[in-house]
Enzyme design. Sequence first.
Site, PDB file in Angstrom:
ATOM      1  N   LYS A  27     -46.026 -29.032  19.654  1.00  0.00           N
ATOM      2  CA  LYS A  27     -45.897 -29.040  18.190  1.00  0.00           C
ATOM      3  C   LYS A  27     -46.328 -27.686  17.625  1.00  0.00           C
ATOM      4  CE  LYS A  27     -46.280 -33.993  18.148  1.00  0.00           C
ATOM      5  NZ  LYS A  27     -47.105 -35.193  18.052  1.00  0.00           N
TER       6      LYS A  27
ATOM      7  N   GLN B 170     -52.801 -36.729  16.390  1.00  0.00           N
ATOM      8  CA  GLN B 170     -52.175 -37.059  17.669  1.00  0.00           C
ATOM      9  C   GLN B 170     -52.725 -38.397  18.181  1.00  0.00           C
ATOM     10  OE1 GLN B 170     -49.632 -35.309  19.152  1.00  0.00           O
ATOM     11  NE2 GLN B 170     -49.562 -37.065  20.525  1.00  0.00           N
TER      12      GLN B 170
ATOM     13  N   ASP C 120     -45.628 -37.681   9.706  1.00  0.00           N
ATOM     14  CA  ASP C 120     -45.154 -38.610  10.747  1.00  0.00           C
ATOM     15  C   ASP C 120     -44.391 -39.784  10.132  1.00  0.00           C
ATOM     16  OD1 ASP C 120     -45.515 -37.870  13.398  1.00  0.00           O
ATOM     17  OD2 ASP C 120     -47.654 -38.356  13.382  1.00  0.00           O
TER      18      ASP C 120
END
Length: 278
Positions: free
Chosen positions: A52, A96, A119
């Site tokens: 990422k 995460q 997200d």
Amino acid sequence: MTQIIDGKKISQEVRDELKEKVATLKARGKTFSLAVIQVGDDPASSVYVGNKKKACAYIGIESLSYELPRETTQEELLKLVDELNGNPGVSGILIQLPLPEHMDEDKVLLAISPEKDVDGFHPVNVGNLSIGRPGFVSCTPAGVIQLLKRSGIQIEGKECVVLGRSNIVGKPMAMLLLRENGTVTVCHSRTKNLKEITRRADILVVAIGRPKYVDASFVKEGAVVIDVGIHRNEAGKLCGDVDFDSVSPHTSAITPVPGGVGPMTIAMLMHNVVEGSR
Ligand code: NAP
């Protein structure tokens, strides 16, 4: 001849478009930054976080890295999220997963401001998707829509079947196909006569988490098959939820694993950071 949908190529297209857009907007004084929080040092998580950050660097997004020790308390993490929520220099916040067992994942994800929830997991964003309002959309299903559109596959009016109903893939996938005017059926582990339903699909999206579960007997001749699954066998080789060799000769288009849906997830995360912060 079936069309093999090239997720690597399409994800690169998306990244290059974003890179160009970011350069233009930066020249006008806009800044982009993604806060990436990792708790503990799970090796798989470290790889995902690294990928990422690399994608951010390529596109011109600043990544702010927060690597917290495993012993971090939930209160300490919530305090950090709160600070990042209030920091106008932060465009998006990503935590995460999985978090260590002593933390309540739902509670932590709920703490992220919906305006920074790149997200697309926050109930406000999930709700916005279901009532057709703008908001962040879960990256993997958003990537599937891009794969279909950029491969010239029409969704409108098509019989779409989604196999799997998870909150991060199956359900948002169904909402997105509906938004594109597909006729959508969602199947799950309690569905009866599963193959009868999947064999009706013009577009079949499979996200069940079972290696090579879907073989040719699930698929209508000429269907488009999208395989979201990712599994690694003992030899380290990747495969999906679909038995590619058995299914592909019967399809008009299909995604491979690796190189199909997988590369799209990070590309769509980058899209969320750039589009969400304008
Ligand atoms: P999940 O949370 O485990 O959900 C699996 C879904 O499949 C559930 O709704 C389950 O039904 C259903 N299901 C399981 N076995 C079934 C069967 N035999 N027949 C019909 N339905 C069945 O999985 P997920 O998070 O959605 O992930 C699915 C797959 O996608 C996994 O392989 C995962 O690794 C992969 N994935 C890939 C990406 C990517 O970037 N490419 C991102 C996310 C996930 P119930 O609800 O009834 O239990």
